[in-house]
Write a protein that holds these residues in place. Structure first.
Motif, PDB file in Angstrom:
ATOM      1  N   THR A 205     121.767 -63.762 -24.587  1.00  0.00           N
ATOM      2  CA  THR A 205     121.142 -62.766 -23.711  1.00  0.00           C
ATOM      3  C   THR A 205     120.984 -63.326 -22.306  1.00  0.00           C
ATOM      4  N   GLU A 206     120.539 -64.572 -22.207  1.00  0.00           N
ATOM      5  CA  GLU A 206     120.392 -65.201 -20.890  1.00  0.00           C
ATOM      6  C   GLU A 206     121.742 -65.321 -20.196  1.00  0.00           C
ATOM      7  N   GLU A 207     122.783 -65.676 -20.949  1.00  0.00           N
ATOM      8  CA  GLU A 207     124.110 -65.872 -20.358  1.00  0.00           C
ATOM      9  C   GLU A 207     124.680 -64.559 -19.822  1.00  0.00           C
ATOM     10  N   VAL A 208     124.687 -63.512 -20.657  1.00  0.00           N
ATOM     11  CA  VAL A 208     125.351 -62.264 -20.249  1.00  0.00           C
ATOM     12  C   VAL A 208     124.543 -61.518 -19.199  1.00  0.00           C
ATOM     13  N   THR A 209     123.214 -61.583 -19.270  1.00  0.00           N
ATOM     14  CA  THR A 209     122.417 -60.896 -18.244  1.00  0.00           C
ATOM     15  C   THR A 209     122.536 -61.606 -16.896  1.00  0.00           C
ATOM     16  N   THR A 210     122.687 -62.936 -16.924  1.00  0.00           N
ATOM     17  CA  THR A 210     122.915 -63.669 -15.676  1.00  0.00           C
ATOM     18  C   THR A 210     124.295 -63.357 -15.112  1.00  0.00           C
ATOM     19  N   LEU A 211     125.297 -63.353 -15.983  1.00  0.00           N
ATOM     20  CA  LEU A 211     126.663 -63.042 -15.560  1.00  0.00           C
ATOM     21  C   LEU A 211     126.752 -61.663 -14.914  1.00  0.00           C
TER      22      LEU A 211
ATOM     23  N   GLU B 188     115.563 -55.494 -25.871  1.00  0.00           N
ATOM     24  CA  GLU B 188     115.528 -54.928 -27.229  1.00  0.00           C
ATOM     25  C   GLU B 188     116.893 -54.421 -27.664  1.00  0.00           C
ATOM     26  N   ILE B 189     117.646 -53.854 -26.726  1.00  0.00           N
ATOM     27  CA  ILE B 189     119.007 -53.403 -27.046  1.00  0.00           C
ATOM     28  C   ILE B 189     119.869 -54.585 -27.473  1.00  0.00           C
ATOM     29  N   LEU B 190     119.817 -55.662 -26.704  1.00  0.00           N
ATOM     30  CA  LEU B 190     120.629 -56.839 -27.021  1.00  0.00           C
ATOM     31  C   LEU B 190     120.170 -57.487 -28.324  1.00  0.00           C
ATOM     32  N   TYR B 191     118.870 -57.514 -28.553  1.00  0.00           N
ATOM     33  CA  TYR B 191     118.370 -58.069 -29.821  1.00  0.00           C
ATOM     34  C   TYR B 191     118.847 -57.213 -30.995  1.00  0.00           C
TER      35      TYR B 191
ATOM     36  N   ASN C 266     124.529 -59.965 -37.083  1.00  0.00           N
ATOM     37  CA  ASN C 266     123.985 -61.054 -37.901  1.00  0.00           C
ATOM     38  C   ASN C 266     123.852 -62.363 -37.124  1.00  0.00           C
ATOM     39  N   MET C 267     123.507 -62.279 -35.859  1.00  0.00           N
ATOM     40  CA  MET C 267     123.260 -63.473 -35.058  1.00  0.00           C
ATOM     41  C   MET C 267     121.840 -63.974 -35.300  1.00  0.00           C
ATOM     42  N   SER C 268     121.635 -65.273 -35.115  1.00  0.00           N
ATOM     43  CA  SER C 268     120.294 -65.843 -35.249  1.00  0.00           C
ATOM     44  C   SER C 268     119.475 -65.510 -34.007  1.00  0.00           C
TER      45      SER C 268
ATOM     46  N   SER D 220     125.574 -52.051 -21.087  1.00  0.00           N
ATOM     47  CA  SER D 220     126.584 -51.708 -22.091  1.00  0.00           C
ATOM     48  C   SER D 220     127.644 -52.797 -22.175  1.00  0.00           C
ATOM     49  N   PHE D 221     128.045 -53.332 -21.029  1.00  0.00           N
ATOM     50  CA  PHE D 221     129.011 -54.426 -20.985  1.00  0.00           C
ATOM     51  C   PHE D 221     128.423 -55.671 -21.648  1.00  0.00           C
ATOM     52  N   ALA D 222     127.139 -55.914 -21.389  1.00  0.00           N
ATOM     53  CA  ALA D 222     126.475 -57.078 -21.977  1.00  0.00           C
ATOM     54  C   ALA D 222     126.474 -57.002 -23.504  1.00  0.00           C
ATOM     55  N   VAL D 223     126.296 -55.801 -24.048  1.00  0.00           N
ATOM     56  CA  VAL D 223     126.323 -55.621 -25.505  1.00  0.00           C
ATOM     57  C   VAL D 223     127.686 -56.027 -26.060  1.00  0.00           C
TER      58      VAL D 223
END
Length: 719
Positions: free
Chosen positions: A143-149, A123-126, A133-135, A171-174
């Motif tokens: 979200t999949e990319e940064v959470t995996t990284l 929910e934070i990332l969304y 203004n991302m789709s 926080s880094f993922a955001v």
């Protein structure tokens, strides 16, 4: 040429430069032209907190497509510099140039996690994806990319249940989510596993080399900064050295970057403490400090920050903020309980505790005529019987309210009344009945002093409590009237002779025996329609300010107007629930007067609610802590509420004050609400529409003051 000679030449050159600045009383010259190959140019920036200079005439250049490691001890100004870059903090002197000045091109990871604890990682990332203004599809993929990284374990776990290191990863993922061209990372690897930290650095190097990203990273892990293309060493708000890590180590003949850092720090410290060098370096510091104090901003172009170019007004951001507000309210159980149960508690306590007639009041009775121990009431014209006992019989009909205690000695009973054992003392003189009958038998001009004195009941009351004393007086007078009417009727005399020569017909509005709770019902609804939204707004805004989440949202592109619209939208729902609760309890459950259509008082309660929202926003903006905001809000509300007639009608105030009271935020809306519920008047009635106008004017006043404050210092104080 020897190294000693070179050093001497450098010292001489430094001394000449210092002398030049001292002679001209100016700061070192700053070039105002921007190199297109640079991502960031900082020139002559000064920043103070109070009298402490945090950034001291600092200049710094970051080329595009590189990692710039900013090193320095805690308090040297690294975080302040990043805040100035983002426009979170204002600079006092100097200029900041950022090549990509749209917020969507910049990713910020603040020193604190600055996350909403009641939301999940997903929910934070969304939320931040919508702020950018991302789709939906793009948000899902990134979200999949940064959470995996970042090896974030579960994206459906609420932030408050994550460890400190896991929260920093989120926080880094955001910061990475929207694939920005410029990354500002404040201590991103603190608390992370060394293997993960190494993995992150590999990723950062990859995106700079392959995707031409630019990264400024602060860290206290000095050795890991060797992987940066450039490093800068800050001390006491100044940049004392910068360059590629390997070049700096070679220049100062050190084997590690940490050794280089230590050497430069010692040299800087030595420059202050050694006598000959101290003169020169302290003079340089003095020149720099004077430049911070004396330079005018007119010497620099207008500050360019990521806030200089904003995306347009966005419905997506409003929806994201509204959705986040809904999640916050529904998941914070204590807060939700406060919203729902506080109006219930207030209304129930009001009807339980206010408006009822006083009960269990103990009165002393000294009857010199008859102790009434053998008295039995019976109807009839028995004037030879004790009339004092007959009157006391009528008083005892109010046994819920009065408890009569007979005493033999007047002085003793009076002393006990003075000692607060009784609320009052009722005294019947000797032969009271016969002298009272003489009043009936003789014309009043034949009454003697004995008839007047001995045919009168003496009452000694404790009048320190106005409401209780007036209730006692009213009750005894009414019972005496019914006592006389009964005697006159039994004796065949006109019963009206026992009444006061004033006849109260059926009331135009209200009931024959109105309760104080009925008078206060409109006050309670209008006042708490204002107070509850004020409390919710203060709690919400201060919570988001203190967590850093509000600051991060604004730094990411959320507009103030979008924040306010989303807040008003969720508050509209909350207020509607609270108003319905108050209406049901006050007017349906406890049957207080309600003679009008529900929509007009509902609309007035809503306008009062928005009035409270804007007042709460104003307090939240000017307050630095929740304690200050809530104390200020409660204090002002107490004043407004008192002036609205909560304790006493406005008509009973000092005439000068009364004219002022009507212009306070709650007075006219309260009168209008009472006019609708108690009288059934419509909007065009001269007692109704002024309440709506007053509420709207006060809201506009709060909005105007709020706008001026935001324009001057922002929604969050830019220190």
């Amino acid at each position: 040429m020897s190294s000693t000679a070179l050093k001497a030449m450098k010292v001489t050159e430094s001394t000449l430069n210092i002398t030049q600045y001292l002679d001209t009383n100016t700061s070192p010259p700053v070039s105002l032209e921007h190199n297109s190959n640079n991502m960031i140019e900082i020139k002559g920036v000064c920043k103070r907190y109070g009298t402490n200079i945090i950034l001291n005439n600092l200049s710094l250049t970051v080329p595009e497509g590189c990692i710039y490691g900013l090193l320095g001890s805690s308090g040297c100004g690294k975080t302040t510099l990043l805040n100035c870059l983002m426009g979170i903090s204002d600079i006092e002197k100097g200029a900041i140039y950022v090549k990509h000045s749209k917020l969507s091109n910049i990713g910020l990871m603040p020193q604190d996690t600055a996350l909403a604890p009641s939301l999940t990682t997903k929910e934070i990332l969304y939320y931040f994806g919508k702020i950018y203004n991302m789709s939906d599809k793009n948000i899902q993929n990134r979200t999949e990319e940064v959470t995996t990284l970042l090896e974030i374990p579960s994206i459906n776990t609420v932030i408050s249940k994550l460890s400190g290191g896991q929260q920093r990863r989120v926080s880094f993922a955001v910061a990475l989510l929207h694939d920005p061209k410029l990354l500002l990372l404040d201590e991103p690897t603190v608390g992370l596993d060394p293997v993960l930290s190494h993995h992150i650095w590999d990723y950062l190097i990859k995106i700079t080399s392959q995707l031409n990203k630019t990264i400024i990273i602060t860290t206290h892990y000095i050795e890991e900064a060797k992987q940066a293309h450039y490093v800068g060493l800050m001390r006491r708000g100044k940049l004392i050295e910068q360059g590629p890590p390997t070049s700096l180590m070679e220049k100062y003949n050190c084997s590690t970057l940490e050794e280089t850092f230590l050497l430069l720090s010692k040299d800087d410290e030595r420059s202050i403490n050694t006598s000959s060098e101290a003169v020169r370096f302290n003079e340089l510091d003095r020149v720099q400090e004077e430049s911070c104090n004396s330079l005018s901003n007119s010497e620099f172009p207008p500050v360019q920050s990521p806030f200089s170019k904003r995306d347009r007004f966005s419905i997506n951001r409003i929806r994201a903020q509204f959705h986040k507000n809904v999640l916050f309210i529904t998941r914070e159980v204590t807060f939700l309980g406060f919203i729902i149960f506080l109006p219930i508690l207030i209304c129930c306590i009001h009807n339980w505790a206010l408006g009822g007639n006083p009960k269990d009041l103990t009165l002393a009775v000294v009857n010199s005529e008859d102790n009434c121990s053998n008295y039995h009431f019976y109807h009839g014209c028995h004037l030879n019987k004790s009339l004092s006992c007959r009157y006391l019989y009528h008083l005892e009909e109010l046994k819920e309210n009065f408890h009569l205690v007979h005493r033999d000695d007047f002085e003793e009973a009076k002393a006990l009344t003075i000692d607060n054992k009784f609320w009052g003392l009722i005294y019947f003189p000797q032969n009271f009945s016969s002298y009272l009958i003489k009043r009936f038998e003789r014309p009043f001009y034949n009454w003697t002093d004995d008839v007047l004195d001995l045919g009168t009941i003496e009452v000694h009351l404790d009048k320190t409590d106005v409401i209780i004393s007036r209730f006692l007086i009213y009750s005894m007078q009414m019972k005496f009237t019914s006592f006389l009417e009964e005697i006159f009727k039994d004796c065949g005399w006109p019963a009206t002779l026992g009444e006061y020569p004033i006849r109260f017909e059926d009331p135009v509005y209200g009931t024959r025996n109105p309760l104080f709770s009925q008078y206060q019902a409109p006050i309670m609804v209008t006042n708490f329609s204002f107070y509850l939204p004020m409390l919710v707004t203060i709690t919400y805004i201060i919570h988001e300010k203190s967590s850093g989440f509000l600051q991060r949202s604004i730094a990411s592109g959320l507009k103030k107007i979008e924040l306010i619209i989303a807040l008003c939208a969720i508050q509209y729902i909350v207020m509607s629930v609270q108003i319905v609760i108050m209406f049901f309890i006050m007017f349906k459950l406890y049957n207080n007067p309600f003679l009008c259509n529900i929509w007009l008082p509902y609309t007035l309660a809503l306008t009062q609610g928005f009035n409270g929202i804007f007042f709460g926003l104003l307090l939240s903006v000017i307050s630095k802590s929740y304690m200050f905001a809530i104390t200020g809000g409660n204090s002002v509300f107490l004043i407004f509420s008192t002036l609205s007639g909560f304790v006493w009608p406005v008509q009973g105030a000092n005439p000068i004050i009364a004219n002022i009271i009507w212009y306070t935020p709650l007075a006219l809306p309260t009168e209008s609400f009472r006019g609708m519920t108690d009288h059934g008047w419509t909007f065009l009635h001269p007692r109704i529409y002024p309440g709506f106008i007053s509420s709207i004017i006060w809201s506009m006043l709060y909005i105007t003051i709020l706008t001026l404050i935001i324009l001057k210092k922002g929604l969050i104080d830019k220190k």
